[in-house]
Structures are given as structure tokens and as C-alpha cells.
Design a protein around this motif. Structure first.
Motif, PDB file in Angstrom:
ATOM      1  N   THR A  15       0.887  -1.515  -0.023  1.00 41.23           N
ATOM      2  CA  THR A  15      -0.568  -0.291   0.389  1.00 41.23           C
ATOM      3  C   THR A  15       1.146   1.718  -0.323  1.00 41.23           C
ATOM      4  N   SER A  16       2.056   1.397   0.310  1.00 40.67           N
ATOM      5  CA  SER A  16       3.387   2.195   1.014  1.00 40.67           C
ATOM      6  C   SER A  16       3.918   2.342  -0.073  1.00 40.67           C
ATOM      7  N   THR A  26      -3.307  -4.435   2.697  1.00 46.04           N
ATOM      8  CA  THR A  26      -4.077  -4.316   2.683  1.00 46.04           C
ATOM      9  C   THR A  26      -4.470  -5.463   3.685  1.00 46.04           C
ATOM     10  N   GLY A  66      -0.968   3.671   3.404  1.00 48.37           N
ATOM     11  CA  GLY A  66      -0.989   3.907   2.405  1.00 48.37           C
ATOM     12  C   GLY A  66      -1.481   4.550   1.730  1.00 48.37           C
ATOM     13  N   ASN A 114      -4.285  -1.564  -2.191  1.00 47.11           N
ATOM     14  CA  ASN A 114      -3.676  -1.483  -3.030  1.00 47.11           C
ATOM     15  C   ASN A 114      -3.473  -1.747  -4.709  1.00 47.11           C
ATOM     16  N   SER A 162      -5.931  -0.572   5.144  1.00 45.10           N
ATOM     17  CA  SER A 162      -5.310  -1.040   5.001  1.00 45.10           C
ATOM     18  C   SER A 162      -4.324  -1.782   6.325  1.00 45.10           C
TER      19      SER A 162
END
Length: 582
Positions: free
Chosen positions: A149-150, A336, A367, A374, A395
């Protein structure tokens, strides 16, 4: 809460690792019940041993004895046509005495086929997800390029670098962040303080890039390096390079080190080898020996196994309690919630609580996809991720109530660092929303209920969890237009990946000031920052939103919001308040 809430008489009296281990291991009654059953069943006492952390009881028995003890039948299972690859397991079910069963979570080997076939030669590859397909066995792939997510985003290489404060709306450099957050501090208790940045192989920083960055933005630090702590064979690999493999680590290390300055060392927790990789659980094992066996230990279907059982990877012993936890730890990676099982997430979340008890502040990026998961995937009514989904996709670990989730803001185009920021809406959107796994903790209830009452989100039932669940992020920091050095060039970068290490550097300075006057680290900060007094010390973000799933997401409003949390840090105000606590 007893050691983390500012109104508690025990605020700041953090536990020792031994105290934590003793509190969370099985009770003496549980151990006695299991040992007693085995010995009474005819096993010699010396054949029954208590494992590290007291979570496992190991008994050496023959297959015939195991069948008699468990009321089952064992078989030798073969993988395909490979006669050399076999596994012992029992058939359909096994039984425990009524007085023993309540104390036992797992007996192995029994029903679990927690082994995998030998793999081909090691290789690094990007992780891709098709619409509607959940990569729920990918926890140990967290370091793969683009995963999660990041993972930071880039708009490409920069031809010109600016470093004046009037240019911070187009390029963020360390001085911009110092001005935005009144961050002016020279550490004085560096021998007592500690801050760690977490990276997962194959993500790796490049030393020459660090010097290139320092030569432009912090000349006194040229030649400095983070203190590398290798976990499960982790190292700064050089086989793969470029933004996909160096962008994350370079971003995290360059800004964390530049902001804490040359007086304070930064530790790098480099986790996992190039073959097996690593998950967050592998890191946590190294930080807390009791976690290695907590609730039965890690899940081999999700987490990397060391020594590498297949050869070719790290074959040393698993790092279990080998690393002293730093006071501040920043991680710019995430999944997630739907990637993993609730039980897996709840076990891991309990460990973040244990680290908080020991005085660690655990930061995670919230995120980069707003209310989506994602790759902008959202949930369908049957719980799968899809590009056609319309249900918000939170997330993890951001939704764990024992971590501090960090969202992202931006300096608005044409604005200065002395004007209010907005929620990040350039390239990325700040991750935020409501958990589908964790209930709402009491420390944030008043702030979250105020938001939902004053600014009710205009979405039909079922769009997000409205049952009273953990809300995130908790706070935020700038996440747009960062200048970083990668493979000898400067890139412009975006993401909550930027915000987490910046927040870590600022909070590390708070720890330094407290340690310098004989006080302890701030530890788990969420119960503190949600108090009205501390909320007033953050820069409230009231503009912007975090779109996703075909919606505008949530809106940034006065007070806490599920876009930017309680706001961005005003270091000068926060320092005074934290110095006033015991």
C-alpha cells in the motif's frame, strides 16, 4: 494504557522484555496440564521439554505413541511424483482429553501441510495482482518492487534542484520540513536515544546516493552511514538497482538521517535475504524473543522460514530476540487487511502492543490509495478485491490500534511553508478509513465520533465499516514532491512512505529531550495525541480528501479526520507538552 495514557500514575513506566514475556506466555496451569497428561500417558519426564518462551511443549514419541495419545492415524504423504519429498500428517482429525484441550491451540505434526515443494533457482520478480485475486500468501514478499500500500511513487528524474523555502510547493527538501513543523533541535542525549528505519530485502539503500543527497542538503553528514542490523540474512544488496530497488530505502534513510543530524545515529533494520524474503513477523521475532512462539509461532504459509529449508538462502539460525528494540521505529511498507487472515493480523497487532509496553513508538505509513487498497483495488460484497469493487479497502498494520498510522499532506501549489497544508492529492492520496478487523480503541472514540457526527460521510450503508471500528490514520506529515537521490540522479517522489520517516525523526528528538532530563521515551503515543491538549498542538488539516473506490473518500475537517488524523506535528508545541509529562 497503564503506561501510555498521560493521566495514568504509571505513565512512562515501561516494562522490561522479561516482564512482557512472563505476562503473555501460557500459564503455569496450562503447562502443568499438558505435561501431566503426557507423563501420565507413559512418557518419561525427560522426553517432555518446555520450549523457549514456554509456549511449546515438545515430546519425543513414536508414530504409534502419537496415534494412541491423539486418537488418530498417521500417514506419509508424498508431493506429486517426488518420492524424496514427503510429509507426516494425520488423517481428518485428532483428539485431546477434555482437561487438556482448553490449554492447547495447536499440535503438530497433525493436520497441517505447512511445507512447500523445492523451488527453482532464486529470482527477484515484481508482484502483480489480477482483478478479484487476493495475494493472501504474500506477507514475506513485502520487499518486492511495487508491492504493498505504501511503495513510493515517482514522477521521474529532476533536471534542476531547488533548495529555497519559497520552492517547497514544488520540491520538498529537509529545510522545507524543518520550516513546516518548527523542527529546530540539536540532540544532546544521543548515547541514550535510538531510532530505527526498517527495510525489506531486496530494497536497499545506496551509499553513494546518500553522499550525493548529503552534499546538497546536509554537507556535514557526507560519509555517514546508518548502523546496519542484519535480520535473517538481511543486507544492502547491489545485484539489483534503480528506483524499484533503491527508491524506498534511499528515501527513508536520506530523510531520517538528514533530519536527526550528524549527532544522532540511525539504525537500519535490514530484514530478510534475497531468496526467502521476510514479513513483518520475521522482524518482530528479532525484536522480541517471546513472539517467536507467541500463540504458536509464525505461519510458514505467510512468513519466511529460517534457516532456509530449501538451500540457496540464509542458512543461519532464525533471529529470535537478537535485536534490542529502538525507541522509535518507522516502516514504510504495508498490506491491505484482506491480504491476510484476521487471526494472523490480531496476533501481530498484539505484538505491537507488547513493543509499546517496552517503550517503543511504532510508526507505519497509512497507504497511498486513499480509501482503496493496493493498486486501487476495492472490495466486492463477497469480500474479494477487484477493480470493480465499491467497498473501501483498509490497510494493515495501520489499522492495528497499537501502531501509529501516518498519513500524507502536501504544500499547496503556489503556497508557502507558512500557510496551512492540505491532504495529499498529488500523485497519491493519504490512506485512511475504518478497519474491518479491529474494534475502535477508547483513546480515539471521542475524536472519531465527533468527526462522524459533525461531518457524516455521504455514503450508503456497507460502503465502509460503520460498526465502531479502529479508525486511521492517527497523524500525518508531508508526502509530496520529495527530492531524493537514486543511482546518481535526483527523483521527485510521493507517498506516505515519505511521511513516516519524517515523523520518526521529529518524535526521536522529543525522546532525546526527555532522556536528557532523566525521563523515559514516549513509547506508544496514541493515547497521548488524542487528548484535547495534544490535539491542539498539531497543525490541523482541514482541506482535501482521500478518493478511491469511485468516491471522493473522506474529507479533511477540523479536528481528527480519516485522511490526516489529528494533523501534522508542530514540534515546538509538542516538545513542551511531552516534557511536561512524567
Amino acid at each position: 494504557m497503564d503506561v501510555s495514557h498521560p493521566d495514568s500514575p504509571n505513565y512512562g513506566k515501561h516494562w522490561t522484555p522479561a516482564h512482557v514475556a512472563a505476562t503473555f506466555r501460557p500459564s503455569d496451569d496450562a503447562v502443568a496440564a499438558v505435561r501431566g497428561w503426557l507423563v501420565e500417558s507413559g512418557l518419561a519426564p525427560e522426553r517432555v521439554r518446555l520450549g523457549t518462551g514456554a509456549a511449546w511443549v515438545q515430546a519425543d514419541v513414536s508414530v504409534a505413541q502419537a496415534e494412541a495419545l491423539l486418537g488418530t492415524e498417521y500417514f506419509l504423504y508424498q508431493f506429486g511424483d517426488d518420492e524424496d519429498f514427503t510429509h507426516v500428517a494425520c488423517h481428518e482429525k485428532y483428539h485431546l482429553p477434555a482437561g487438556v484441550a482448553p490449554h492447547v491451540e495447536l499440535v503438530t505434526p497433525t493436520l497441517h501441510f505447512d511445507v512447500k515443494p523445492k523451488r527453482s533457482a532464486p529470482k527477484v520478480e515484481k508482484i502483480e495482482r489480477r482483478s478479484g485475486a487476493s495475494s493472501n500468501a504474500s506477507a514475506k514478499a513485502v520487499g518486492q518492487p511495487g508491492f504493498g500500500t505504501s511503495f513510493p511513487k515517482t514522477s521521474g528524474v529532476l533536471n534542476t534542484i531547488w533548495s529555497e523555502l519559497e520552492d517547497c510547493d514544488e520540491q520538498i527538501v529537509p529545510d522545507c520540513l524543518r520550516a513546516l513543523y518548527t523542527f529546530d533541535y540539536i540532540p544532546i542525549a544521543t548515547d541514550k536515544n535510538s531510532i530505527a528505519i526498517v527495510e525489506y530485502t531486496p530494497q536497499a539503500y545506496v551509499a553513494s546516493d546518500l553522499d550525493l543527497f548529503f552534499s546538497n542538503f546536509s554537507p556535514s553528514q557526507v560519509g555517514e552511514r546508518p548502523n546496519l542490523v542484519s535480520i535473517d540474512g538481511g543486507y544492502s544488496q547491489t545485484d539489483y538497482g534503480g528506483f524499484d530497488f533503491n527508491g524506498e530505502a534511499n528515501l527513508d534513510i536520506q530523510y531520517a538521517m538528514a533530519l536527526v543530524g550528524n549527532e544522532q545515529s540511525v539504525t537500519l533494520y535490514q530484514t530478510g535475504d534475497m531468496v526467502e524474503g521476510a514479513s513483518f513477523n520475521n522482524l518482530l521475532d528479532a525484536l522480541d524473543a517471546s513472539y517467536c512462539t507467541f500463540e504458536g509461532g509464525d505461519d510458514p504459509d505467510y512468513d519466511a522460514t529460517y534457516p532456509d529449508p530449501y538451500g540457496g538462502g540464509y542458512e543461519g539460525p532464525e533471529d529470535c530476540g537478537t535485536v534490542t528494540p529502538a525507541y522509535i521505529m518507522s516502516t514504510s511498507y504495508g498490506y491491505t487487511e484482506v491480504d491476510l487472515t484476521p487471526a494472523y493480523e490480531q496476533r501481530q497487532c498484539a505484538e505491537y502492543a507488547k513493543l509499546g509496553l517496552m517503550g517503543m513508538t511504532v510508526l507505519y505509513s497509512s497507504g497511498d490509495y486513499g480509501v482503496a487498497g493496493n493498486y486501487d483495488l476495492c472490495l466486492t460484497p463477497d469480500g474479494y478485491e477487484s477493480y470493480d469493487g465499491t467497498i473501501f479497502d483498509p490497510s494493515f498494520p495501520s489499522t492495528c490500534p497499537y501502531v501509529t498510522a501516518v498519513g500524507a499532506t502536501q504544500v499547496n501549489p503556489g503556497s508557502s511553508v507558512y500557510e496551512p497544508e492540505s491532504a495529499c492529492e498529488t500523485v497519491i492520496y493519504s490512506g485512511g478509513g475504518f478497519s474491518n478487523v479491529f474494534p475502535m480503541p477508547d483513546y480515539q472514540r471521542a475524536a472519531v465520533e465527533n468527526y462522524l457526527t459533525a461531518y457524516p460521510p455521504p455514503y450508503p450503508a456497507g460502503t465502509y465499516n460503520t460498526s465502531g471500528s479502529r479508525a486511521y490514520p492517527d497523524l500525518s506529515a508531508n508526502g509530496a514532491n520529495y527530492v531524493i537521490a537514486v543511482q546518481g540522479e535526483f527523483y521527485l517522489v510521493y507517498g506516505t512512505s515519505c511521511a513516516s520517516p519524517v515523523t520518526a525523526a521529529i518524535l526521536s528528538a522529543v525522546n532525546d529531550a526527555r532522556l536528557a532530563i532523566g525521563k523515559g521515551p514516549i513509547g506508544f503515543i496514541n493515547p497521548v495525541i488524542y487528548t484535547p491538549l495534544f490535539m491542539g498542538a498539531f497543525n490541523d488539516i482541514t482541506n482535501g480528501s482521500n478518493p478511491g473506490c469511485g468516491t471522493n473518500g473522506f474529507s479533511a475537517e477540523p479536528g481528527w479526520d480519516p485522511v490526516t488524523g489529528v494533523g501534522t506535528p508542530n514540534f515546538a508545541r509538542l516538545l513542551g507538552l511531552w516534557l511536561g509529562l512524567p
